[in-house]
Motif scaffolding. Structure first.
Motif, PDB file in Angstrom:
ATOM      1  N   VAL A   1       2.477  43.847 -79.640  1.00 26.60           N
ATOM      2  CA  VAL A   1       1.796  45.047 -79.144  1.00 26.60           C
ATOM      3  C   VAL A   1       2.443  45.451 -77.813  1.00 26.60           C
ATOM      4  O   VAL A   1       2.589  44.633 -76.907  1.00 26.60           O
ATOM      5  N   PRO A   2       2.845  46.708 -77.670  1.00 30.00           N
ATOM      6  CA  PRO A   2       3.510  47.131 -76.435  1.00 30.00           C
ATOM      7  C   PRO A   2       2.560  47.148 -75.244  1.00 30.00           C
ATOM      8  O   PRO A   2       1.345  47.300 -75.406  1.00 30.00           O
ATOM      9  N   GLY A   3       3.131  46.983 -74.069  1.00 32.61           N
ATOM     10  CA  GLY A   3       2.326  47.023 -72.850  1.00 32.61           C
ATOM     11  C   GLY A   3       3.108  46.501 -71.666  1.00 32.61           C
ATOM     12  O   GLY A   3       4.232  45.997 -71.811  1.00 32.61           O
ATOM     13  N   PRO A   4       2.572  46.613 -70.456  1.00 37.13           N
ATOM     14  CA  PRO A   4       3.248  46.134 -69.254  1.00 37.13           C
ATOM     15  C   PRO A   4       3.546  44.641 -69.331  1.00 37.13           C
ATOM     16  O   PRO A   4       2.719  43.850 -69.796  1.00 37.13           O
ATOM     17  N   THR A   5       4.718  44.261 -68.875  1.00 37.94           N
ATOM     18  CA  THR A   5       5.128  42.851 -68.899  1.00 37.94           C
ATOM     19  C   THR A   5       4.432  42.079 -67.782  1.00 37.94           C
ATOM     20  O   THR A   5       4.500  42.472 -66.616  1.00 37.94           O
ATOM     21  N   PRO A   6       3.740  40.980 -68.113  1.00 43.28           N
ATOM     22  CA  PRO A   6       3.040  40.205 -67.077  1.00 43.28           C
ATOM     23  C   PRO A   6       4.006  39.366 -66.245  1.00 43.28           C
ATOM     24  O   PRO A   6       5.075  38.974 -66.710  1.00 43.28           O
ATOM     25  N   TRP A   7       3.623  39.086 -65.008  1.00 40.18           N
ATOM     26  CA  TRP A   7       4.373  38.179 -64.148  1.00 40.18           C
ATOM     27  C   TRP A   7       3.903  36.751 -64.385  1.00 40.18           C
ATOM     28  O   TRP A   7       2.775  36.531 -64.849  1.00 40.18           O
ATOM     29  N   PRO A   8       4.744  35.753 -64.068  1.00 38.79           N
ATOM     30  CA  PRO A   8       4.306  34.356 -64.171  1.00 38.79           C
ATOM     31  C   PRO A   8       3.077  34.101 -63.291  1.00 38.79           C
ATOM     32  O   PRO A   8       2.946  34.678 -62.215  1.00 38.79           O
ATOM     33  N   ILE A   9       2.189  33.283 -63.760  1.00 39.71           N
ATOM     34  CA  ILE A   9       0.987  32.814 -63.064  1.00 39.71           C
ATOM     35  C   ILE A   9      -0.071  33.910 -62.924  1.00 39.71           C
ATOM     36  O   ILE A   9      -1.185  33.771 -63.419  1.00 39.71           O
ATOM     37  N   ILE A  10       0.245  35.012 -62.228  1.00 37.25           N
ATOM     38  CA  ILE A  10      -0.770  36.042 -61.964  1.00 37.25           C
ATOM     39  C   ILE A  10      -0.796  37.124 -63.025  1.00 37.25           C
ATOM     40  O   ILE A  10      -1.605  38.050 -62.944  1.00 37.25           O
ATOM     41  N   GLY A  11       0.062  37.034 -64.032  1.00 43.20           N
ATOM     42  CA  GLY A  11       0.024  37.972 -65.141  1.00 43.20           C
ATOM     43  C   GLY A  11       0.143  39.424 -64.712  1.00 43.20           C
ATOM     44  O   GLY A  11       1.012  39.797 -63.919  1.00 43.20           O
ATOM     45  N   ASN A  12      -0.781  40.258 -65.214  1.00 40.68           N
ATOM     46  CA  ASN A  12      -0.787  41.674 -64.868  1.00 40.68           C
ATOM     47  C   ASN A  12      -1.829  42.019 -63.809  1.00 40.68           C
ATOM     48  O   ASN A  12      -1.982  43.190 -63.442  1.00 40.68           O
ATOM     49  N   THR A  13      -2.522  40.992 -63.301  1.00 39.28           N
ATOM     50  CA  THR A  13      -3.546  41.257 -62.281  1.00 39.28           C
ATOM     51  C   THR A  13      -2.942  41.900 -61.041  1.00 39.28           C
ATOM     52  O   THR A  13      -3.582  42.722 -60.376  1.00 39.28           O
TER      53      THR A  13
END
Length: 545
Positions: free
Chosen positions: A68-80
Motif C-alpha cells: 500500500v503506498p504511503g510516506p516512508t517511515p523513519w527507523p524507530i520513530i516511524g512516521n510520527t
C-alpha cells in the motif's frame, strides 16, 4: 454531530466470510446511484456460497498490505516525526490539507504507518470501497476513537464509569447496551420537537445579545467564536442537563461556571489531536498536557452530576400521573433508569462532543452565509414567507418548510465538513482497493476530500445548495459526504444538532443581514474544521414587518 462525531472513525466489520443479516440498501434515485460490488450488498451470503468464495479468492489474489503506498517511515520513530513541530511536514492545524496531500501523492488509498503508540492509519478515498466497508458492519460497530478518552473512562475513572461507560470511546456490547438504553428518547422526532421552543428562546436571547455586542461599525467582537460557544453550551445544557446554565449573561466572568465549562471543553477536545498524534508519549509517562486533560474531564463529571441530580429532584416532585410524552429528555431517561449514572454519562458524552462541534459548525455556516449574499437572500426570502412577522414563533411544520435553509446547511457540510473524516477499525482481514488489509488497521474516510471529488459529486467545486433539493438531477454518491457518519454509530445527537442550527440561522437571517468585510479566512483544524480568524461579522437589522 453531538456524538460524532469526535474524530469520528466509525465501526466494527461483520465477519468477512459469513456477512449475515447485512441490511439491504436500496437506492431509488439515479443521482444516488452506487457502483459498489454486489456481494457487499447481499443480505444473506453463506460461507459456501459463490459470493463467499469470490471474497475468499479476493483475499488470496489481493496485493500484500506492505505494498500500500504511503510516506516512508523513519527507523524507530516511524512516521510520527511528520507531526512534530518544525521538522514535521504535516501540521495538526491543517489535517484537512494533509488528507488532500496524501490523496494527490498516493491515489485512492494511502497508508500512514509506523506511528508511535497507535495502529497504522489507512486513508481511503474511494466512495465505493467506503460503502463496501459500511455495508458489512454488524450490530456493534467499532470506530477508531480517542485512546486518551478510552484510558480516562476505562482506567483513570473506571470505578465511576463502570460496565457501561457511554457511547463515546466505547465499543462492543457495552456500547450497544448503553446506546439501547438512551437512543429511543434521544432519536424520537417527538422528543426533539419538544425542544423547538426552548432552543428558539435561547437563540432569540442570543440574537439580542449580538445586537448589544456590535461595535461602532455594527460588527461582532473579535472573540465572537467564544460567544457562539456560549450559545451552543446553553442549547446543549437545555437538552442534556435540563437546565439553563446562564452562559449568555453579559460580562460573564472568566471564572464563572459556564465559562469554565466552555474552556474545559475547548481544552479537552482541541488537544486530542496533540495527545494522539503530536505528543503521544503520555501513554508511557504522564505529561502536563495529559494531567490537565484528566482535570478537565473530572470537571465535566462534576457539572453533569450537579444538574442531573437537580433534574431527579424535580422529577420526584412531579405527579405520578404525568404522561411520559410530557417529560424532558433527561426526565424520560431518569424515569426508566433506576441508576442516575446513565443520565450522568449521557450528558457528559453529549456535552463533551457537542459544544465544539456545534459551535464550529455554526461559525462555518455564518461565515458562508455572510460571504454569499445571493444564497443569503434566498434563505431570507424563504423564511420571510414562513415567518412573515418578526415575532412569529417556530414549530415543527414551519421548520419542515425551510427546504433551502436545510440544503444550504448540507452544502456547507459537504464542502467544509466540520468533522473531516469518519472511519473503521478492521476486525477481520479485508480487501480494499485491491490490497489485503489486516485486522486492527484503522481506516480513515476523509469526507472533506471525497465530498469534493468530481467523480462523486456533480460540479463539486461549485457551492450549490440546490443540488440537495428533491427536484435536482445532480449526482451525489451517497457515501461521499457523511458529516454524521453512517449506520448504527451515526451521531446520536444529530437531530438536536440539526435543530439548533436551523432554529438559530432561521431566526437570525429572518430579521438581520450578515456581511463579512475583511480579508477572506482560511479553514483550519483546531479540533473541528472551521474558519480560522476573527469572525467580525457586520450585522444589520432588516426593515421590520
Amino acid at each position: 454531530m453531538y456524538c460524532c462525531r469526535t474524530g469520528d472513525f466509525n465501526d466494527i466489520l461483520r465477519k468477512l466470510f459469513t456477512m449475515k443479516n447485512i441490511r439491504q440498501f436500496q437506492i431509488h434515485s439515479i443521482r444516488w446511484r452506487s457502483t459498489a460490488t454486489q456481494h457487499a450488498h447481499s443480505p444473506h451470503v453463506s460461507a459456501g456460497s459463490p459470493e463467499a468464495l469470490e471474497v475468499t479468492n479476493d483475499l488470496i489474489t489481493a496485493k500484500h498490505y506492505s505494498q500500500v503506498p504511503g510516506p516512508t517511515p523513519w527507523p524507530i520513530i516511524g512516521n510520527t516525526w511528520r507531526m512534530l513541530p518544525i521538522i514535521g511536514p504535516y501540521q495538526i492545524s491543517d489535517l484537512a490539507n494533509v488528507s488532500y496531500i496524501l490523496y494527490k501523492q498516493y491515489g485512492k488509498i494511502a497508508k500512514l504507518g509506523n506511528l508511535v503508540g497507535r495502529p497504522d492509519l489507512l486513508f481511503v478515498y474511494d466512495a465505493d470501497e467506503i460503502e463496501k466497508v459500511y455495508r458489512q458492519e454488524g450490530d456493534t460497530p467499532f470506530r477508531p476513537s480517542m485512546p486518551c478518552l478510552v484510558k480516562y473512562k476505562s482506567q483513570v475513572r473506571g470505578q465511576f464509569f463502570g460496565r457501561l461507560p457511554g457511547v463515546v470511546g466505547v465499543h462492543g456490547e457495552a456500547w450497544r447496551e448503553f446506546r439501547t438504553k438512551v437512543q429511543k428518547p434521544v432519536l424520537q422526532p417527538q422528543t426533539v420537537k419538544k425542544y423547538i421552543q426552548p432552543i428558539e428562546e435561547v437563540s432569540d436571547y442570543f440574537i439580542k445579545r449580538m445586537q448589544e455586542m456590535k461595535n461602532e461599525n455594527s460588527e461582532m467582537p473579535a472573540d465572537f467564536d467564544n460567544e457562539i460557544h456560549k450559545w451552543a453550551l446553553e442549547c446543549i445544557g437545555r437538552v442534556a442537563l435540563d437546565a439553563r446554565l446562564g452562559c449568555l449573561n453579559p460580562d460573564l466572568p472568566k471564572n464563572s461556571e459556564p465559562q469554565k465549562i466552555i474552556d474545559a471543553a475547548k481544552y479537552a477536545l482541541r488537544n486530542v489531536a496533540l495527545l494522539e498524534l503530536k505528543y503521544p508519549f503520555w501513554r508511557y509517562l504522564p505529561s502536563t498536557l495529559w494531567k490537565k486533560y484528566v482535570s478537565n474531564m473530572d470537571y465535566f463529571i462534576e457539572i453533569c452530576m450537579k444538574y442531573i441530580d437537580d433534574a431527579m429532584l424535580r422529577l420526584k416532585n412531579k405527579s405520578q400521573s404525568v404522561n411520559e410524552s410530557e417529560l424532558s429528555l433527561v426526565e424520560r431517561i431518569l424515569a426508566n433508569e433506576p441508576d442516575p449514572k446513565t443520565a450522568y454519562i449521557l450528558a457528559l458524552d453529549l456535552i463533551l462532543v457537542g459544544i465544539d462541534t456545534i459551535s464550529m459548525a455554526v461559525c462555518s455556516m455564518l461565515y458562508q452565509i455572510a460571504t454569499r449574499p445571493e444564497e443569503q437572500e434566498k434563505i431570507h426570502q424563504e423564511i420571510l414567507k414562513i415567518l412573515p412577522n418578526k415575532d412569529d414563533k417556530l414549530d415543527a411544520s414551519k421548520l419542515e418548510k425551510m427546504v433551502y435553509l436545510k440544503a444550504f446547511i448540507k452544502e456547507v457540510l459537504r464542502m467544509y465538513s466540520t468533522v473531516i473524516g469518519n472511519g473503521r477499525t478492521l476486525q477481520k482481514d479485508m480487501v480494499i482497493c485491491g490490497y489485503r488489509i489486516p485486522k486492527g488497521i484503522q481506516l480513515v474516510f476523509p469526507t472533506i476530500v471525497t465530498g469534493n471529488m468530481e467523480e462523486y459529486v456533480t460540479d463539486c467545486k461549485q457551492f450549490k445548495p440546490e443540488r440537495w433539493l428533491k427536484q435536482s438531477t445532480d449526482y451525489i454518491h451517497p457515501f461521499a459526504s457523511l458529516p454524521y457518519g453512517h449506520g448504527p454509530r451515526m451521531c446520536l445527537g444529530r437531530r438536536f444538532a440539526d435543530l439548533e442550527m436551523q432554529v438559530f440561522l432561521a431566526k437570525l437571517i429572518r430579521s438581520h443581514k450578515l456581511e463579512y468585510l475583511h480579508k477572506p479566512l482560511e479553514y483550519k483544524v483546531t479540533f473541528m474544521y472551521a474558519p480560522d480568524g476573527e469572525l467580525k461579522f457586520k450585522m444589520t437589522e432588516r426593515p421590520t414587518s
